[in-house]
Enzyme design. Structure first.
Site, PDB file in Angstrom:
ATOM      1  N   GLU A 164       0.820  -1.166   0.104  1.00  0.00           N
ATOM      2  CA  GLU A 164       0.138   0.095  -0.150  1.00  0.00           C
ATOM      3  C   GLU A 164       0.788   1.472  -0.039  1.00  0.00           C
ATOM      4  O   GLU A 164       0.811   2.051   0.952  1.00  0.00           O
ATOM      5  CB  GLU A 164      -1.013   0.256   1.150  1.00  0.00           C
ATOM      6  N   GLU A 188      -5.564  -8.830   1.236  1.00  0.00           N
ATOM      7  CA  GLU A 188      -6.190  -8.304   2.525  1.00  0.00           C
ATOM      8  C   GLU A 188      -7.409  -7.994   2.267  1.00  0.00           C
ATOM      9  O   GLU A 188      -7.774  -7.382   1.205  1.00  0.00           O
ATOM     10  CB  GLU A 188      -5.269  -7.143   3.281  1.00  0.00           C
TER      11      GLU A 188
END
Length: 495
Positions: free
Chosen positions: A178, A375
């Site tokens: 991320e 995720e």
């Protein structure tokens, strides 16, 4: 580059939703959120160790000093994964544990991950290693952090160092997790470590995180003599707007550019989108940071793309294109972030599993690279009753999103795996220990672990490679949302 064979198609039966042969199930964690032992074996401070000491930075004044005590309890935690029947475990390596000053290697720090990998393999669990999940050594931050180019160069050295020790057993590597969050929250809004508020610095950080990915990918490939899978993990935005009107389209384009295309396009070899460069030109940040061969480095060939998804976001125009709205991405003007709708998670995030299906289909249309849901999960309050932990809302959320992945597979998306966030409740960054995402409950006072109802459900899914009919909701007539601008990206939808 290791070839990845396309899996067979997903199917539906009276027993449930069956996933392709070889589909990878597992759970994910991050080092600072679970390890604790922040000074053991010479581990150096990270930017999060520093950030948590700032008054008001973390809910409840919590820190990751102990977290889940995983550093000491990892053998028990691995046995717990085996009890759940998890085939894969995605964990991150703490850069300041391996290189306390960001440069000098600690053999004791590397030895922890050496032991962890062996423990996983002894229990038949495939390790998936993430090299960077936000815990930059404080020494590198003091030298300029991610807005400084040298940090990307140091990352490449670090990647090679880790691979030299673990590469004989770890095949699956993620470079950066991320980069959007590390850059924009760490250097733009300041709500994450290192807590800097500087839009130009955030954009330079974004570029250097991508550069680190490219350099790290090259370093891993140079070091590897056997099988290797390399990827990067993005938290792409599923963007919803209320009206198909020019002003709304323009607001969505701006957000899509800064959250999605700025990160994906250069990794796929398309460079930075010109419209995004035009949007942020007034900051004079990104283009001056780009050197002649940077885009070639960022586009280093990879084997897969990881996608983290929690829920969609809603946006609208402010009315004045030059106005600083409530959307706080760097350089964005004329855009408001709207409140989420419908039932929310404990974190206040919108629940919309259709957006995950839309997202996987949209990304699949942009690239032939396999996708992995790296995720996915939700924070809710748990009901602890003796040895049992009931979490009906999380169980339902996970079942709905696993079904969303199945829908995407049936419609042609090349998704190879699904990793739940998270294995266990942990230090949830700026929210401290106030939000629980785990399928395993952690009593932070005693460190006792208890499998939740959601964990029992997910265990059944992982063992059978099927979402059983008992939790698979009936077909709700999913229809992909009409795309506002499919030529640019495909994540902008009416909703």
């Amino acid at each position: 580059m290791t070839a990845v064979t396309r899996s067979s198609s997903a199917s539906t039966s009276p027993q449930g939703l069956t996933f392709p042969t070889g589909f990878r199930w597992g759970a994910a964690t991050a080092a600072y959120q679970i390890e604790g032992s922040t000074t053991v074996d010479g581990r150096g401070p990270s930017i999060w160790d520093t950030f948590v000491t700032q008054p008001g930075a973390i809910a409840g004044g919590h820190t990751g000093e102990q977290a889940c005590d995983h550093f000491r309890r990892y053998p028990d935690d691995v046995r717990l994964m085996a009890e759940l029947g998890l085939p894969c475990y995605r964990f991150s390596i703490a850069w300041p544990r391996v290189q306390p000053d960001g440069r000098t290697t600690s053999s004791a720090g590397l030895a922890f991950y050496d032991r962890l990998v062996d423990q996983l393999l002894d229990h038949g669990i495939e390790p998936i290693a993430t090299l960077y999940h936000w815990d930059l050594p404080q020494a590198l931050e003091d030298a300029g952090g991610w807005p400084a180019r040298d940090t990307a160069l140091r990352f490449a050295d670090y990647a090679q160092t880790v691979h030299q020790v673990l590469g004989d057993r770890v095949v699956d590597w993620t470079t950066v997790n991320e980069p959007f969050c590390s850059a924009y929250f760490g250097y733009g809004t300041g709500i994450h470590a290192p807590g800097i508020r500087d839009e130009a610095a955030a954009l330079r950080a974004a570029h250097h995180l991508l550069l680190a990915h490219g350099l790290g990918t090259r370093a891993l490939r140079a070091a590897a003599s056997g099988d290797l899978r390399v990827g990067i993990v993005f938290n792409f935005g599923s963007i919803l707007i209320a009206r198909d009107e020019p002003e709304y389209r323009e607001a969505a384009r701006k957000v899509d550019g800064l959250q999605n295309r700025l990160f994906l396009d250069p990794v796929l070899g398309a460079g930075y989108p010109q419209d995004v460069l035009d949007d942020i030109a007034h900051l004079e940040a990104l283009e001056p940071a780009i050197r002649s061969d940077d885009l070639d480095v960022i586009a280093a060939p990879i084997d897969q793309i990881g996608i983290n998804f929690y829920g969609p976001s809603r946006y609208a125009p402010t009315g004045d294109p030059g106005e600083r709205g409530t959307c706080d991405m760097p350089g964005v003007r004329g855009v408001d972030t709207l409140p989420p709708q419908g039932p929310l998670t404990g974190f206040g995030w919108e629940q919309d599993s259709d957006s995950l299906t839309d997202l996987l289909l949209a990304v699949s249309e942009r690239t032939d690279l396999p996708l992995v849901v790296a995720e996915n999960g939700a924070a809710f309050a748990d009901e602890v009753s003796g040895d049992r932990v009931h979490d009906a809302e999380r169980t339902r959320y996970l079942a709905e999103h696993i079904r969303a992945v199945h829908r995407a597979l049936q419609r042609g998306a090349d998704v190879r795996g699904y990793l739940v966030w998270s294995l266990m409740d942990n230090f949830e960054w700026a929210m401290g220990f106030t939000q629980r995402f785990g399928i395993v409950h952690v009593d932070f006072a005693t460190q006792r672990r208890r499998i939740k109802d959601s964990g029992l459900m997910f265990s059944e899914v992982a063992r059978s490679n099927m979402l059983p009919a008992s939790v698979a909701s009936p077909d709700d007539g999913y229809r992909r949302r009409p795309l506002v601008d499919p030529d640019r990206w495909g994540l902008i939808a009416l909703g």
